[in-house]
Design a protein around this motif. Structure first.
Motif, PDB file in Angstrom:
ATOM      1  N   MET A   1      14.685 -11.136   4.158  1.00 50.64           N
ATOM      2  CA  MET A   1      14.086 -10.105   4.997  1.00 50.64           C
ATOM      3  C   MET A   1      13.228  -9.170   4.164  1.00 50.64           C
ATOM      4  SD  MET A   1      17.271  -8.953   7.374  1.00 50.64           S
ATOM      5  CE  MET A   1      16.260  -7.730   8.164  1.00 50.64           C
ATOM      6  N   ILE A   2      12.263  -8.484   4.820  1.00 53.51           N
ATOM      7  CA  ILE A   2      11.438  -7.490   4.152  1.00 53.51           C
ATOM      8  C   ILE A   2      11.979  -6.113   4.512  1.00 53.51           C
ATOM      9  CG2 ILE A   2       9.106  -6.606   3.861  1.00 53.51           C
ATOM     10  CD1 ILE A   2       8.074  -9.248   4.880  1.00 53.51           C
ATOM     11  N   HIS A   3      12.300  -5.333   3.483  1.00 55.24           N
ATOM     12  CA  HIS A   3      12.894  -4.030   3.729  1.00 55.24           C
ATOM     13  C   HIS A   3      11.918  -2.945   3.300  1.00 55.24           C
ATOM     14  CE1 HIS A   3      16.641  -6.155   4.368  1.00 55.24           C
ATOM     15  NE2 HIS A   3      16.454  -6.761   3.226  1.00 55.24           N
ATOM     16  N   PHE A   4      11.481  -2.091   4.228  1.00 56.13           N
ATOM     17  CA  PHE A   4      10.575  -1.002   3.887  1.00 56.13           C
ATOM     18  C   PHE A   4      11.189   0.360   4.227  1.00 56.13           C
ATOM     19  CE2 PHE A   4       7.928  -4.588   5.106  1.00 56.13           C
ATOM     20  CZ  PHE A   4       7.132  -4.719   3.985  1.00 56.13           C
ATOM     21  N   LEU A   5      11.685   0.488   5.467  1.00 57.68           N
ATOM     22  CA  LEU A   5      11.941   1.799   6.030  1.00 57.68           C
ATOM     23  C   LEU A   5      13.101   2.534   5.392  1.00 57.68           C
ATOM     24  CD1 LEU A   5      11.385   1.042   9.807  1.00 57.68           C
ATOM     25  CD2 LEU A   5       9.792   2.007   8.155  1.00 57.68           C
ATOM     26  N   GLY A  42      -3.517 -14.414   0.154  1.00 60.66           N
ATOM     27  CA  GLY A  42      -4.908 -14.062   0.322  1.00 60.66           C
ATOM     28  C   GLY A  42      -5.348 -12.832  -0.452  1.00 60.66           C
ATOM     29  N   LYS A  43      -4.418 -12.143  -1.113  1.00 59.74           N
ATOM     30  CA  LYS A  43      -4.728 -10.958  -1.899  1.00 59.74           C
ATOM     31  C   LYS A  43      -4.837 -11.316  -3.379  1.00 59.74           C
ATOM     32  CE  LYS A  43      -4.663  -7.518   1.120  1.00 59.74           C
ATOM     33  NZ  LYS A  43      -5.712  -6.485   1.242  1.00 59.74           N
ATOM     34  N   GLU A  44      -5.838 -10.744  -4.057  1.00 62.50           N
ATOM     35  CA  GLU A  44      -5.973 -10.950  -5.490  1.00 62.50           C
ATOM     36  C   GLU A  44      -5.140  -9.898  -6.218  1.00 62.50           C
ATOM     37  OE1 GLU A  44      -9.734 -12.297  -7.505  1.00 62.50           O
ATOM     38  OE2 GLU A  44      -9.668 -10.231  -8.251  1.00 62.50           O
ATOM     39  N   ILE A  45      -4.130 -10.350  -6.931  1.00 60.22           N
ATOM     40  CA  ILE A  45      -3.226  -9.463  -7.671  1.00 60.22           C
ATOM     41  C   ILE A  45      -3.546  -9.610  -9.154  1.00 60.22           C
ATOM     42  CG2 ILE A  45      -0.837  -8.799  -8.081  1.00 60.22           C
ATOM     43  CD1 ILE A  45      -1.698  -8.595  -5.155  1.00 60.22           C
ATOM     44  N   ARG A  46      -3.891  -8.494  -9.816  1.00 61.09           N
ATOM     45  CA  ARG A  46      -4.362  -8.570 -11.197  1.00 61.09           C
ATOM     46  C   ARG A  46      -3.362  -8.058 -12.224  1.00 61.09           C
ATOM     47  NH1 ARG A  46      -7.707  -6.028  -8.067  1.00 61.09           N
ATOM     48  NH2 ARG A  46      -9.520  -7.110  -7.216  1.00 61.09           N
ATOM     49  N   ALA A  47      -2.270  -7.465 -11.787  1.00 60.76           N
ATOM     50  CA  ALA A  47      -1.316  -6.904 -12.742  1.00 60.76           C
ATOM     51  C   ALA A  47       0.087  -6.968 -12.169  1.00 60.76           C
ATOM     52  CB  ALA A  47      -1.681  -5.454 -13.075  1.00 60.76           C
ATOM     53  N   LEU A  48       1.076  -7.003 -13.056  1.00 59.62           N
ATOM     54  CA  LEU A  48       2.483  -6.976 -12.690  1.00 59.62           C
ATOM     55  C   LEU A  48       3.232  -6.143 -13.734  1.00 59.62           C
ATOM     56  CD1 LEU A  48       3.167 -10.761 -11.914  1.00 59.62           C
ATOM     57  CD2 LEU A  48       2.906  -8.946 -10.210  1.00 59.62           C
ATOM     58  N   ALA A  49       4.387  -5.638 -13.352  1.00 57.95           N
ATOM     59  CA  ALA A  49       5.246  -4.938 -14.303  1.00 57.95           C
ATOM     60  C   ALA A  49       6.690  -5.084 -13.858  1.00 57.95           C
ATOM     61  CB  ALA A  49       4.869  -3.466 -14.408  1.00 57.95           C
ATOM     62  N   VAL A  50       7.583  -5.294 -14.807  1.00 58.21           N
ATOM     63  CA  VAL A  50       9.010  -5.365 -14.517  1.00 58.21           C
ATOM     64  C   VAL A  50       9.651  -4.040 -14.905  1.00 58.21           C
ATOM     65  CG1 VAL A  50      11.194  -6.445 -15.166  1.00 58.21           C
ATOM     66  CG2 VAL A  50       9.176  -7.852 -14.764  1.00 58.21           C
ATOM     67  N   ASP A  67      -6.216  -0.950  -2.618  1.00 63.19           N
ATOM     68  CA  ASP A  67      -6.337  -0.037  -1.482  1.00 63.19           C
ATOM     69  C   ASP A  67      -5.074   0.059  -0.634  1.00 63.19           C
ATOM     70  OD1 ASP A  67      -9.046   0.809  -1.901  1.00 63.19           O
ATOM     71  OD2 ASP A  67      -9.699  -1.164  -1.212  1.00 63.19           O
ATOM     72  N   SER A  68      -3.960  -0.369  -1.174  1.00 67.65           N
ATOM     73  CA  SER A  68      -2.716  -0.347  -0.406  1.00 67.65           C
ATOM     74  C   SER A  68      -1.566   0.298  -1.163  1.00 67.65           C
ATOM     75  CB  SER A  68      -2.300  -1.776  -0.016  1.00 67.65           C
ATOM     76  OG  SER A  68      -3.315  -2.401   0.740  1.00 67.65           O
ATOM     77  N   GLY A  69      -1.707   0.452  -2.489  1.00 72.08           N
ATOM     78  CA  GLY A  69      -0.637   1.046  -3.258  1.00 72.08           C
ATOM     79  C   GLY A  69       0.145   0.031  -4.062  1.00 72.08           C
ATOM     80  N   VAL A  70       1.357   0.398  -4.430  1.00 71.14           N
ATOM     81  CA  VAL A  70       2.214  -0.439  -5.271  1.00 71.14           C
ATOM     82  C   VAL A  70       3.468  -0.805  -4.493  1.00 71.14           C
ATOM     83  CG1 VAL A  70       3.558  -0.526  -7.407  1.00 71.14           C
ATOM     84  CG2 VAL A  70       1.319   0.601  -7.384  1.00 71.14           C
ATOM     85  N   PHE A  71       3.858  -2.075  -4.584  1.00 72.58           N
ATOM     86  CA  PHE A  71       5.053  -2.578  -3.908  1.00 72.58           C
ATOM     87  C   PHE A  71       6.085  -3.029  -4.938  1.00 72.58           C
ATOM     88  CE2 PHE A  71       1.658  -2.793  -0.925  1.00 72.58           C
ATOM     89  CZ  PHE A  71       2.221  -2.583   0.325  1.00 72.58           C
ATOM     90  N   MET A  72       7.319  -3.154  -4.486  1.00 73.98           N
ATOM     91  CA  MET A  72       8.402  -3.618  -5.351  1.00 73.98           C
ATOM     92  C   MET A  72       9.056  -4.843  -4.726  1.00 73.98           C
ATOM     93  SD  MET A  72      10.152  -0.054  -6.669  1.00 73.98           S
ATOM     94  CE  MET A  72      10.234   0.733  -5.064  1.00 73.98           C
ATOM     95  N   PHE A  83       6.355   1.183  -2.778  1.00 72.70           N
ATOM     96  CA  PHE A  83       6.638   2.348  -3.590  1.00 72.70           C
ATOM     97  C   PHE A  83       6.150   3.575  -2.831  1.00 72.70           C
ATOM     98  CE2 PHE A  83       6.020   5.093  -7.401  1.00 72.70           C
ATOM     99  CZ  PHE A  83       7.297   4.972  -7.912  1.00 72.70           C
ATOM    100  N   SER A  84       6.944   4.614  -2.791  1.00 71.59           N
ATOM    101  CA  SER A  84       6.703   5.757  -1.912  1.00 71.59           C
ATOM    102  C   SER A  84       5.360   6.433  -2.186  1.00 71.59           C
ATOM    103  CB  SER A  84       7.815   6.782  -2.097  1.00 71.59           C
ATOM    104  OG  SER A  84       9.075   6.155  -1.974  1.00 71.59           O
ATOM    105  N   PHE A  85       4.791   7.016  -1.159  1.00 68.50           N
ATOM    106  CA  PHE A  85       3.555   7.758  -1.278  1.00 68.50           C
ATOM    107  C   PHE A  85       3.471   8.767  -0.149  1.00 68.50           C
ATOM    108  CE2 PHE A  85       2.691   4.046   1.286  1.00 68.50           C
ATOM    109  CZ  PHE A  85       1.960   4.549   2.356  1.00 68.50           C
ATOM    110  N   GLN A  86       2.580   9.758  -0.312  1.00 68.25           N
ATOM    111  CA  GLN A  86       2.409  10.742   0.738  1.00 68.25           C
ATOM    112  C   GLN A  86       1.689  10.119   1.928  1.00 68.25           C
ATOM    113  OE1 GLN A  86       0.465  13.771  -1.691  1.00 68.25           O
ATOM    114  NE2 GLN A  86       2.198  15.129  -1.303  1.00 68.25           N
TER     115      GLN A  86
END
Length: 419
Positions: A1-5, A42-50, A67-72, A83-86
């Protein structure tokens, strides 16, 4: 499952309209060799970090999305959340994201984009909030690195330093002027070098034809920088430098347009080939199995033709094994219960190789072979022993002929062999 909220308090539970487009096929299409896409089709991802998700106290892979931010992505179960944002989109990284750094055990995340350097920190409030750092530059932030004394960032034409991400940023200088790449080249990468007690920045020719780049070195606080002139008789690095990585021992690795080269902290004027060589541009590198035993670490290389692995510890020959066949911009390794999960950032989302299949069993998919077989000697710390130093070398060494490696075969002491 995808957990966001459940990461956000109620006032922040707004799901942007682009979200269903950005995250697709979390348990999606598989490719040969056991790889599967875990998200962002379909998204070009250019960087990763653990790093760690400090709010959930779990290890995750951080993924920047333009244009969407950072996900975990959680390693054990592939759950994914943002990842949280205003609420205001202007507060998160804008434009294409090219670099990512997770510091303070996951409390702070930095993202370098076309529009500058952004950061989010748990110290701003009860949840991390994105804000643009005071780094005043108009160029794309290509790379970010930090140690316990400074944070450094590179653009195509300069290197910048600060004591903290949200403090005052200064252009780095050599004493006589700002740090600049060699004429006709641009900076491409930066890393912190624990053994070298400082930073290293790589550059590549602007024409991108492999004609040559260089590596420069900075002090621990990023104030003093100097070039790296190759010592006569050394192999020297060749080609454009696209990526840099440092192990926890004494070695720094440069991924170039002509393969991987390495140097050591007491011998930075010499660059040695990682024989047999992977003769293609190395866009990114990740090191695993780093220890103080003197054995070279495993090197995972991201290239235009996929992910390659070089390991003396898992394959006796130490040859490069091709693990993945899709163009890859970045590669990261997550250790879960002493098993490795490999993540690849591509032009078609993020892919992973599941921890359940050991690396040594991965299918060989078109491994590039060296042009000719030769005997190579290298020391326990991974340095290639050149012809002019072999006779006076003291200690145990490895010899490699073709795909055969022999270890602890003999030492040399005052020019005499001993068992």
């Amino acid at each position: 499952m995808i957990h966001f909220l459940h990461l956000f308090p109620l006032p922040y539970r707004k799901i942007p309209v682009w979200l269903p487009v950005a995250i697709v096929a979390v348990y999606g299409t598989a490719v040969s060799g056991g790889w599967e896409r875990v998200g962002f089709a379909g998204k070009e991802i250019r960087a990763l970090a653990v790093g760690r998700d400090i709010l959930r106290d779990r290890q995750v892979v951080y993924v920047p999305v333009d244009d969407s931010g950072v996900f975990m992505i959680s390693g054990p179960d592939d759950s994914m959340y943002q990842f949280s944002f205003q609420d205001s989109p202007e507060d998160r990284p804008a434009g294409n994201i090219h670099s990512l750094l997770v510091v303070e055990d996951g409390a702070t995340v930095l993202a370098g984009s076309d529009s500058g350097l952004y950061g989010a920190s748990i110290y701003f409030s009860s949840i991390p909030l994105w804000k643009k750092t005071p780094l005043n530059c108009t160029e794309t932030v290509i790379g970010i690195a930090e140690n316990d004394s400074a944070v450094c960032a590179v653009t195509g034409s300069g290197v910048y330093r600060s004591k903290s991400a949200f403090g005052t940023w200064w252009p780095c200088s050599t004493g006589s002027g700002p740090v600049r790449p060699a004429f006709g080249s641009v900076f491409t990468s930066i890393t912190s070098w624990p053994a070298g007690v400082g930073f290293a920045a790589g550059a590549a020719a602007t024409v991108g034809d492999g004609s040559g780049g260089n590596v420069i070195f900075g002090s621990k606080n990023g104030r003093e920088w100097k070039g790296n002139n190759c010592i006569p008789g050394c192999t020297c690095s060749e080609g454009d430098v696209y990526s840099l990585a440092a192990d926890t021992f004494i070695t720094i690795y440069a991924g170039t347009s002509k393969g991987v080269f390495h140097g050591v902290d007491f011998d930075t004027g010499c660059w040695h080939e990682r024989t047999p060589q992977l003769e293609m541009p190395i866009r990114d590198m990740c090191l695993a199995r780093m220890n103080t035993s003197g054995m070279p670490p495993d090197i995972y290389a991201a290239t235009d033709s996929g992910v390659y692995l070089k390991s003396v510890q898992t394959t006796a020959s130490g040859a490069w094994n091709r693990l993945f066949t899709m163009k890859t911009f970045a590669v990261e390794i997550m250790n879960v219960s002493d098993e490795y999960i490999i993540y690849a950032a591509t032009a078609d989302g993020v892919w992973k190789y599941d921890k359940s299949t050991p690396v040594v069993r991965m299918k060989n998919m078109g491994i590039p072979q060296p042009a000719a077989e030769r005997i190579v000697m290298y020391s326990l710390d991974g340095r290639v022993l050149q012809q002019n130093v072999r006779r006076r070398y003291r200690g145990v060494y490895f010899t490699q002929s073709g795909k055969r490696i022999r270890s602890n075969v003999a030492g040399l002491y005052n020019g005499k062999k001993y068992k």
